[in-house]
Design an enzyme around this catalytic site. Structure first.
Site, PDB file in Angstrom:
ATOM      1  N   GLY A 196     -62.307 -88.825  20.172  1.00 33.42           N
ATOM      2  CA  GLY A 196     -63.478 -89.112  19.355  1.00 33.42           C
ATOM      3  C   GLY A 196     -63.212 -88.961  17.860  1.00 33.42           C
ATOM      4  N   THR A 197     -62.472 -87.938  17.488  1.00 30.74           N
ATOM      5  CA  THR A 197     -62.219 -87.694  16.071  1.00 30.74           C
ATOM      6  C   THR A 197     -61.477 -88.875  15.458  1.00 30.74           C
ATOM      7  OG1 THR A 197     -62.138 -85.321  16.483  1.00 30.74           O
ATOM      8  CG2 THR A 197     -61.117 -86.092  14.437  1.00 30.74           C
ATOM      9  N   ASN A 247     -74.311 -83.610  19.965  1.00 26.14           N
ATOM     10  CA  ASN A 247     -73.526 -82.747  20.843  1.00 26.14           C
ATOM     11  C   ASN A 247     -74.177 -81.396  21.100  1.00 26.14           C
ATOM     12  OD1 ASN A 247     -72.567 -83.162  18.021  1.00 26.14           O
ATOM     13  ND2 ASN A 247     -71.538 -81.206  18.366  1.00 26.14           N
ATOM     14  N   GLN A 261     -70.941 -88.201  22.971  1.00 24.55           N
ATOM     15  CA  GLN A 261     -71.754 -87.396  23.898  1.00 24.55           C
ATOM     16  C   GLN A 261     -72.749 -88.256  24.683  1.00 24.55           C
ATOM     17  OE1 GLN A 261     -71.154 -84.407  24.761  1.00 24.55           O
ATOM     18  NE2 GLN A 261     -69.957 -83.528  23.085  1.00 24.55           N
ATOM     19  N   SER A 299     -64.903 -90.577  23.788  1.00 20.47           N
ATOM     20  CA  SER A 299     -63.786 -89.650  23.987  1.00 20.47           C
ATOM     21  C   SER A 299     -63.622 -89.356  25.478  1.00 20.47           C
ATOM     22  CB  SER A 299     -64.091 -88.355  23.229  1.00 20.47           C
ATOM     23  OG  SER A 299     -63.126 -87.381  23.544  1.00 20.47           O
ATOM     24  N   HIS A 319     -62.284 -86.796  27.132  1.00 22.37           N
ATOM     25  CA  HIS A 319     -62.486 -85.460  27.714  1.00 22.37           C
ATOM     26  C   HIS A 319     -63.939 -85.030  27.799  1.00 22.37           C
ATOM     27  CE1 HIS A 319     -62.841 -82.606  24.130  1.00 22.37           C
ATOM     28  NE2 HIS A 319     -62.507 -83.724  23.527  1.00 22.37           N
ATOM     29  N   THR A 354     -47.045 -95.976  20.263  1.00 21.86           N
ATOM     30  CA  THR A 354     -46.952 -96.206  21.709  1.00 21.86           C
ATOM     31  C   THR A 354     -48.181 -95.635  22.401  1.00 21.86           C
ATOM     32  OG1 THR A 354     -44.564 -96.133  21.558  1.00 21.86           O
ATOM     33  CG2 THR A 354     -45.507 -95.754  23.742  1.00 21.86           C
ATOM     34  N   CYS A 363     -65.998 -76.388  17.945  1.00 20.34           N
ATOM     35  CA  CYS A 363     -65.166 -76.143  16.768  1.00 20.34           C
ATOM     36  C   CYS A 363     -65.858 -75.227  15.758  1.00 20.34           C
ATOM     37  CB  CYS A 363     -64.748 -77.452  16.121  1.00 20.34           C
ATOM     38  SG  CYS A 363     -66.013 -78.696  16.129  1.00 20.34           S
TER      39      CYS A 363
HETATM   40  C1  LIG Z   1     -70.395 -86.052  18.996  1.00 22.08           C
HETATM   41  C2  LIG Z   1     -68.929 -85.807  18.946  1.00 22.08           C
HETATM   42  N1  LIG Z   1     -68.156 -86.599  18.201  1.00 22.08           N
HETATM   43  C3  LIG Z   1     -66.832 -86.439  18.125  1.00 22.08           C
HETATM   44  C4  LIG Z   1     -66.201 -85.424  18.806  1.00 22.08           C
HETATM   45  C5  LIG Z   1     -64.727 -85.282  18.698  1.00 22.08           C
HETATM   46  O1  LIG Z   1     -64.088 -85.786  19.865  1.00 22.08           O
HETATM   47  P1  LIG Z   1     -62.596 -85.351  20.233  1.00 22.08           P
HETATM   48  O2  LIG Z   1     -62.671 -83.928  20.684  1.00 22.08           O
HETATM   49  O3  LIG Z   1     -62.216 -86.285  21.338  1.00 22.08           O
HETATM   50  O4  LIG Z   1     -61.777 -85.543  19.030  1.00 22.08           O
HETATM   51  C6  LIG Z   1     -66.967 -84.557  19.593  1.00 22.08           C
HETATM   52  C7  LIG Z   1     -66.334 -83.408  20.278  1.00 22.08           C
HETATM   53  O5  LIG Z   1     -66.943 -82.376  20.452  1.00 22.08           O
HETATM   54  C8  LIG Z   1     -68.368 -84.764  19.674  1.00 22.08           C
HETATM   55  O6  LIG Z   1     -69.129 -83.974  20.414  1.00 22.08           O
END
Ligand SMILES: Cc1ncc(COP(=O)(O)O)c(C=O)c1O
Length: 387
Positions: free
Chosen positions: A71-72, A147, A175, A195, A197, A233, A322
């Site tokens: 996601g990031t 989230n 989310q 994302s 995970h 890759t 985080c």
């Molecule tokens: C709303 C939201 N965006 C982005 C992210 C970041 O995703 P990733 O952990 O896959 O980098 C998160 C992760 O908690 C999230 O909840």
């Protein structure tokens, strides 16, 4: 000791079917998807099948999916891929740090950023977005589901506003994916990040939907992977897993499987509010994803309750993973107007596909006594009681 995991917005366990699907891509099918020999062709075909599955979950063409590391990266690629010095970007006060901090960085490189507020329910007002538009507005980045609270933003209305103004619209759907149906054409977004995970695929893989014709400035330079939108890759096992998770998520959404999750979430809320005084649900008047609830327990420190529950076998969280350990109260809850003490006294419970009604029962058997114990130790609680 029995352990129950209700922190699925932080990360989810990989589903057994997903693990089985990815496993051969570490060993027998190890080829580089860019190689032209048999081994490469085999993995290329599997990557393209996974792309089709992710596209089916989001209602787009396979060619509009760019695989990322999560996601990031998707959020960063959307934002830095489009915004340039002199541009104006509209975002909100409740975004994940992947968007919040990207916007902060944009400001230091000569962009102007407007952050629209949310109301007490945690909702952005689309009219605020409309009012924020200016001649230099290039991008709107507003999340689909928060989230911490699970609150769903009015992305379809925002999409209309963006389309009318001919401004790009990115939504962070990390989310939301797998929890509510997503159709990029209904949302009318140009970019949407997910994302792996957060939807029972492994950590370190994700996807960014990029509407056909949207030109992104790449973030990394190298080979012409992912149609030159993301060099490097491919993470083949991760991509295969994301494809399988997307397939399972779509099947579950299509047959209404998530209703059961909402029932468990509602049971948690109802029983806690009935059995524990001075509690409430943050964002309960807004539309929400079915797996998340954010509950305040006045007169205690959320972090202390997380630790107390963990010692009894229940994993929950005070909000974004985080930010745990940070002293500052949640930016999401304070943006909703919660006083800092109440924001600090709030806990997030987030369910996943693996959770059961029996686990909910177990969790509910622990929470009232853990809260009562902490309140007994809390001078603020005693002062409030003696008033
Ligand atoms: C709303 C939201 N965006 C982005 C992210 C970041 O995703 P990733 O952990 O896959 O980098 C998160 C992760 O908690 C999230 O909840």
């Amino acid at each position: 000791m029995r352990r129950v995991y209700f922190d699925n917005n932080a990360t989810t366990p990989v589903l057994p079917e997903v693990f089985e699907a990815m496993r051969p891509y570490f060993t027998e099918h190890f080829g580089n998807a860019s190689s032209i020999h048999h081994h490469g062709q085999e993995t290329r075909a599997a990557v393209e099948r996974a792309r089709e599955s992710v596209a089916a979950l989001l209602g787009c063409r396979a060619s509009e999916i760019v695989f990322t590391s999560g996601g990031t990266e998707g959020d960063n690629l959307a934002i830095f891929g489009l915004a340039r010095a002199g541009d104006h970007v509209i975002s909100s006060t409740i975004e994940h740090h992947a968007v919040l901090n990207s916007c902060k960085r944009l400001e230091s490189t000569g962009c102007e950023v407007t952050r629209v507020p949310v109301d007490g329910r945690g909702l952005v007002d689309p009219d605020d977005v409309r009012r924020a538009l200016g001649p230099n507005t290039r991008l709107i980045s507003i999340m689909m589901a928060n989230n911490e609270t699970g609150v769903l933003q009015p992305v379809e209305e925002i999409g209309k506003i963006a389309a009318e103004a001919e401004v790009y619209f990115h939504t962070d759907a990390v989310q939301a994916a797998g929890k509510v149906p997503i159709d990029v054409n209904r949302i009318a977004c140009d970019l949407l990040s997910i994302s792996g995970h957060k939807m029972h695929a492994p950590q370190g893989v994700g996807a960014l939907y990029v509407r056909k014709g949207t030109i992104l400035q790449p973030m990394a330079y190298g080979g012409s992977h992912e149609r030159s939108r993301r060099a490097g890759t491919e993470n083949v096992p991760g991509i295969i897993a994301l494809g399988k998770a997307a397939e399972l998520a779509k099947a579950a959404l299509d047959c209404g499987d998530l209703a059961q999750m909402a029932v468990m979430r509602d049971r948690i809320e109802q029983q806690i509010l009935a059995e524990v005084e001075a509690t409430g649900v943050n964002g309960d008047d807004a539309p929400r994803v079915p797996n998340t609830t954010n509950i305040y327990f006045d007169y205690i420190e959320g972090e202390a309750l997380v630790i107390a529950l963990d010692l009894k076998g229940l994993a929950v969280s005070t909000g974004a993973a985080c930010s745990s350990g940070a002293i500052a109260p949640s930016h999401v809850l304070t943006a909703m107007g919660l006083p800092p003490e109440r924001a600090r006294a709030s806990l997030r419970f987030s369910l996943g596909k693996q959770n059961t009604a029996d686990e909910v029962k177990f969790a509910l058997s622990l929470i009232p006594s853990a809260v009562a114990h902490l309140r007994q130790l809390s001078p603020v609680y005693h002062t409030a009681q003696s008033r």
